[in-house]
Design an enzyme around this catalytic site. Structure first.
Site, mmCIF file in Angstrom:
data_model
loop_
_atom_site.group_PDB
_atom_site.id
_atom_site.type_symbol
_atom_site.label_atom_id
_atom_site.label_comp_id
_atom_site.label_asym_id
_atom_site.label_seq_id
_atom_site.Cartn_x
_atom_site.Cartn_y
_atom_site.Cartn_z
ATOM 1 N N HIS A 122 0.728 -1.071 0.103
ATOM 2 C CA HIS A 122 -0.216 0.125 -0.033
ATOM 3 C C HIS A 122 0.983 1.236 0.140
ATOM 4 O O HIS A 122 0.421 2.281 0.476
ATOM 5 C CB HIS A 122 -0.875 -0.116 1.215
ATOM 6 C CG HIS A 122 -2.055 -1.135 1.150
ATOM 7 N ND1 HIS A 122 -2.718 -1.544 2.046
ATOM 8 C CD2 HIS A 122 -2.362 -2.016 0.264
ATOM 9 C CE1 HIS A 122 -3.324 -2.581 1.856
ATOM 10 N NE2 HIS A 122 -3.304 -2.808 0.601
ATOM 11 N N SER A 197 -6.508 -9.363 9.460
ATOM 12 C CA SER A 197 -7.446 -10.034 9.788
ATOM 13 C C SER A 197 -7.651 -10.664 8.058
ATOM 14 O O SER A 197 -8.762 -11.440 7.966
ATOM 15 C CB SER A 197 -8.541 -9.088 9.725
ATOM 16 O OG SER A 197 -8.451 -8.180 9.206
#
Ligand SMILES: [Zn+2]
Length: 255
Positions: A122, A197
């Site tokens: 990112h 997650s």
């Protein structure tokens, strides 16, 4: 399996692996004082990402983006690597087993800790780029303009709009970084997933590639993930606690 047994299992898997790749997410950095953007109290509970962190919103209202980013950068710059980051440096420099870290984090804490091959899916808040002339800057140089009271920093060369090198919503992941990540995963005999997650795509598709290529998988995360049942071992706890305990076991095996 008790947590102690899981830690022993993880250490023995690491012991018998030679090409380890780490995939890290927000949970890696929470102990450094950077709350998960998606958690209650995180960045997105304060700033609606559609309004503040969407690429098209950045172009039309850069002042909104910079209000949010200024706050985020301060948190990031004040943070320092935790025991989890430091344990990964040991796995690379001392054991020479860790070959790459693929991260969803933009806080460059892995490279600040001392790991050398860090693939930032990112992007990174460490640098910024002029959208008009392409000049690259260190974020700290841009920050001077903000400190002087400018709402929106401008390129000193061409007055163009400057964007930190972080991937905004609506932007695609840097394809060269993604390709390198795929190459590392296909070489790995062990993937350690830490603090993710595994819900943010396409980044989260990488761990399932490791399953396809037959790598073993260790998961370390505060909460259960959707891949726990596919992992060789899934340990629920904080990275800064669990990783040093695994290293301690690893030393026991070696001695
Ligand atoms: Zn420029």
């Amino acid at each position: 399996m008790s947590i102690k047994e899981k830690i022993k299992t993880a250490a023995s898997i690491i012991h018998s692996s030679n090409y380890i790749v780490v995939f890290s997410g927000a949970g890696m950095s929470t102990e450094s004082g950077i709350p998960d953007f998606r958690s209650p109290g995180g960045l997105w509970s304060k700033y609606d990402p559609g309004e503040y962190a969407e690429y098209s919103a950045f172009l039309s209202h850069p002042e909104k983006f910079w209000t949010m980013h200024k706050e985020l950068s301060q948190t990031v710059l004040e943070a320092s690597p935790n025991l989890g980051h430091k344990s990964l440096v040991t796995l690379e420099k001392e054991y020479r087993k860790l070959k790459a870290i693929i991260t969803q984090n933009i806080d460059f804490l892995h490279s600040r800790a001392g790991n050398s091959n860090v693939l930032e899916l990112h992007g990174s808040g460490q640098t910024a780029c002029c959208l008009s002339c392409g000049t690259e800057f260190y974020y700290t140089d841009i920050q001077k303009q903000l400190d002087e009271g400018k709402e929106v920093p401008k390129c000193p060369k061409c007055e163009g709009l400057i964007k930190p090198n972080v991937v905004l919503f609506g932007e695609s992941l840097p394809s060269n970084v993604f390709q390198q990540a795929i190459a590392e995963i296909s070489s790995a005999d062990l993937l350690i997933i830490i603090g993710s997650s595994l819900t943010v795509y396409p980044a989260a598709s990488l761990p399932s590639m490791a399953l396809d290529t037959g790598a073993r998988i260790i998961i370390i995360n505060d909460e259960a993930t959707m891949m726990d049942h596919q992992a060789d071992v899934a340990i629920h706890g904080k990275a800064g606690v669990i990783l040093p305990l695994i290293l301690e076991e690893l030393r026991n095996i070696d001695s």
